[in-house]
Design a protein around this motif. Sequence first.
Motif, PDB file in Angstrom:
ATOM      1  N   LYS A   1      15.532  -8.942 -73.184  1.00 22.20           N
ATOM      2  CA  LYS A   1      14.105  -8.274 -73.655  1.00 22.20           C
ATOM      3  C   LYS A   1      13.713  -9.459 -74.852  1.00 22.20           C
ATOM      4  N   ASN A   2      15.314 -10.597 -75.552  1.00 25.28           N
ATOM      5  CA  ASN A   2      14.739 -11.188 -76.557  1.00 25.28           C
ATOM      6  C   ASN A   2      14.642 -12.912 -76.112  1.00 25.28           C
TER       7      ASN A   2
ATOM      8  N   ALA B   1      21.581  -5.540 -66.469  1.00 18.08           N
ATOM      9  CA  ALA B   1      21.618  -4.234 -67.058  1.00 18.08           C
ATOM     10  C   ALA B   1      20.437  -2.818 -65.907  1.00 18.08           C
TER      11      ALA B   1
ATOM     12  N   ASN C   1      19.841 -11.267 -67.121  1.00 11.64           N
ATOM     13  CA  ASN C   1      20.101 -10.303 -67.770  1.00 11.64           C
ATOM     14  C   ASN C   1      19.937  -8.907 -67.174  1.00 11.64           C
ATOM     15  N   ASN C   2      18.184  -8.864 -67.199  1.00 11.45           N
ATOM     16  CA  ASN C   2      17.887  -8.139 -66.543  1.00 11.45           C
ATOM     17  C   ASN C   2      18.398  -6.646 -65.561  1.00 11.45           C
TER      18      ASN C   2
ATOM     19  N   ILE D   1      22.249  -0.669 -72.391  1.00 11.18           N
ATOM     20  CA  ILE D   1      20.950  -1.290 -72.833  1.00 11.18           C
ATOM     21  C   ILE D   1      21.424  -2.441 -73.964  1.00 11.18           C
ATOM     22  N   VAL D   2      22.556  -2.920 -73.474  1.00 14.44           N
ATOM     23  CA  VAL D   2      22.810  -4.384 -74.716  1.00 14.44           C
ATOM     24  C   VAL D   2      22.291  -5.366 -73.656  1.00 14.44           C
ATOM     25  N   TYR D   3      22.179  -5.075 -72.691  1.00 11.44           N
ATOM     26  CA  TYR D   3      21.625  -6.226 -71.709  1.00 11.44           C
ATOM     27  C   TYR D   3      20.819  -6.048 -71.710  1.00 11.44           C
ATOM     28  N   LYS D   4      20.017  -5.025 -72.225  1.00 14.83           N
ATOM     29  CA  LYS D   4      18.058  -4.739 -71.919  1.00 14.83           C
ATOM     30  C   LYS D   4      17.683  -5.343 -73.453  1.00 14.83           C
ATOM     31  N   ARG D   5      18.270  -5.413 -73.725  1.00 21.81           N
ATOM     32  CA  ARG D   5      17.627  -5.691 -75.234  1.00 21.81           C
ATOM     33  C   ARG D   5      17.978  -7.622 -75.206  1.00 21.81           C
ATOM     34  N   ARG D   6      19.501  -8.054 -75.046  1.00 19.92           N
ATOM     35  CA  ARG D   6      19.714  -9.370 -74.178  1.00 19.92           C
ATOM     36  C   ARG D   6      18.461  -9.659 -73.813  1.00 19.92           C
TER      37      ARG D   6
END
Length: 60
Positions: free
Chosen positions: A58-59, A7, A3-4, A51-56
């Motif tokens: 991160k989680n 992103a 995901n990172n 932004i969505v993939y960065k948050r994903r």
Amino acid sequence: MSNNGRANLFFILCAIIFLNNFVAILLKTEVNKTSFTLSMMLGVLLLINGIVYKRRAKNE
């Protein structure tokens, strides 16, 4: 691809599109209004997607 990584790819594509639009404005080239608007919308969508993939990422 993680995901990172996705992103980062979306952010790079977004930066290229916005840079292309900025250069078109700076050089005052003849650009179709519709294509310019669609290009800006694509850049915004890629930015949101990044932004969505960065948050994903991160989680995880």
